[in-house]
Design a protein around this motif. Structure first.
Motif, short mmCIF file in Angstrom:
data_model
loop_
_atom_site.label_atom_id
_atom_site.label_comp_id
_atom_site.label_asym_id
_atom_site.label_seq_id
_atom_site.Cartn_x
_atom_site.Cartn_y
_atom_site.Cartn_z
N VAL A 99 0.85 -1.19 0.00
CA VAL A 99 0.00 0.00 0.00
C VAL A 99 0.88 1.24 0.00
CG1 VAL A 99 -1.84 1.25 1.16
CG2 VAL A 99 -1.76 -1.26 1.27
N ALA A 100 0.52 2.18 -0.86
CA ALA A 100 1.31 3.40 -0.97
C ALA A 100 0.41 4.63 -0.99
CB ALA A 100 2.16 3.38 -2.24
N TRP A 101 0.95 5.71 -0.49
CA TRP A 101 0.32 7.02 -0.61
C TRP A 101 1.07 7.80 -1.69
CZ3 TRP A 101 -4.08 8.90 1.45
CH2 TRP A 101 -4.65 8.21 2.54
N TYR A 102 0.31 8.37 -2.60
CA TYR A 102 0.84 9.24 -3.64
C TYR A 102 0.22 10.62 -3.47
CZ TYR A 102 2.55 5.18 -6.32
OH TYR A 102 3.22 4.06 -6.75
N ARG A 103 0.82 11.59 -4.13
CA ARG A 103 0.20 12.91 -4.16
C ARG A 103 0.43 13.54 -5.52
NH1 ARG A 103 4.17 16.16 0.09
NH2 ARG A 103 6.01 16.30 -1.27
N GLN A 104 -0.48 14.44 -5.85
CA GLN A 104 -0.37 15.17 -7.10
C GLN A 104 -0.78 16.62 -6.87
OE1 GLN A 104 -2.53 13.46 -10.41
NE2 GLN A 104 -1.20 14.51 -11.88
N ALA A 105 0.20 17.49 -7.08
CA ALA A 105 -0.05 18.92 -6.98
C ALA A 105 -0.47 19.45 -8.35
CB ALA A 105 1.20 19.63 -6.48
N PRO A 106 -1.15 20.57 -8.39
CA PRO A 106 -1.58 21.14 -9.69
C PRO A 106 -0.41 21.34 -10.63
CG PRO A 106 -2.66 22.27 -7.89
CD PRO A 106 -1.65 21.36 -7.26
N GLY A 107 -0.53 20.83 -11.84
CA GLY A 107 0.50 21.00 -12.85
C GLY A 107 1.70 20.09 -12.70
N LYS A 108 1.64 19.18 -11.74
CA LYS A 108 2.77 18.28 -11.51
C LYS A 108 2.36 16.83 -11.67
CE LYS A 108 5.40 21.31 -8.44
NZ LYS A 108 6.16 21.41 -7.16
N GLN A 109 3.35 15.97 -11.85
CA GLN A 109 3.08 14.54 -11.96
C GLN A 109 2.79 13.95 -10.58
OE1 GLN A 109 6.47 12.83 -14.02
NE2 GLN A 109 5.38 12.93 -15.96
N ARG A 110 2.04 12.87 -10.61
CA ARG A 110 1.78 12.16 -9.36
C ARG A 110 3.08 11.53 -8.88
NH1 ARG A 110 -3.54 8.43 -9.02
NH2 ARG A 110 -4.33 10.42 -9.86
N GLU A 111 3.33 11.64 -7.58
CA GLU A 111 4.57 11.11 -7.02
C GLU A 111 4.26 10.27 -5.79
OE1 GLU A 111 7.20 14.11 -5.54
OE2 GLU A 111 5.66 15.06 -4.30
N MET A 112 5.08 9.26 -5.58
CA MET A 112 4.90 8.43 -4.40
C MET A 112 5.45 9.16 -3.19
SD MET A 112 6.30 4.70 -3.29
CE MET A 112 7.66 5.46 -2.41
N VAL A 113 4.69 9.13 -2.11
CA VAL A 113 5.08 9.79 -0.87
C VAL A 113 5.61 8.77 0.13
CG1 VAL A 113 4.22 11.10 1.09
CG2 VAL A 113 3.41 11.64 -1.21
N ALA A 114 4.89 7.69 0.30
CA ALA A 114 5.28 6.67 1.26
C ALA A 114 4.65 5.34 0.87
CB ALA A 114 4.84 7.05 2.68
N ARG A 115 5.33 4.25 1.22
CA ARG A 115 4.84 2.93 0.88
C ARG A 115 5.14 1.97 2.01
NH1 ARG A 115 7.62 0.75 -4.29
NH2 ARG A 115 9.40 0.90 -2.88
N ILE A 116 4.24 1.04 2.23
CA ILE A 116 4.47 -0.03 3.19
C ILE A 116 4.17 -1.34 2.49
CG2 ILE A 116 2.14 0.18 4.19
CD1 ILE A 116 3.50 -0.56 6.93
#
Length: 117
Positions: free
Chosen positions: A34-51
């Motif tokens: 399971v991972a948390w990703y984030r996507q800011a406006p105008g940016k690519q989705r990036e992985m934040v943390a994973r377990i």
């Protein structure tokens, strides 16, 4: 039918904290990374943390020391504790379940996190 749901987003001031929670129905937490990703406006989705299923945790360099991912098998949730939040943490945060053996991947719809200065 698999359903992944995130919760806990909101508006917080710089330096504040938020705790995001992710739960899934229709799949087993124990057989999914399971991972948390984030996507800011105008940016690519990036992985934040994973377990991983084995409990190994990985973090993006930008959040190391500030974010903590955890898994609660009893509650069937994966949480992301976010401390010392910065404006650059503002994004939509998504939870992803990736099946360990089948390669299937499931996404939630995301929860908005906004950090104001």
């Amino acid at each position: 039918q698999v359903q992944v749901v995130e919760s806990g987003g909101g508006l917080v001031k710089v330096g504040g904290s938020l705790r995001l929670s992710c739960t899934a129905s229709g799949i087993a937490l124990s057989s999914n990374n399971v991972a948390w990703y984030r996507q800011a406006p105008g940016k690519q989705r990036e992985m934040v943390a994973r377990i991983t299923t084995m409990g190994r945790m990985d973090y993006a360099d930008t959040v190391k020391g500030r974010f903590t991912i955890s898994r609660d098998a009893a509650k069937r949730t994966v949480d992301l504790q976010m401390n010392s939040l910065k404006p650059e943490d503002t994004a939509v945060y998504y939870c992803n379940f990736a099946a360990q053996f089948t390669g299937e991947s499931y996404w939630g719809r995301g929860t908005q996190v906004t950090v104001s200065s």
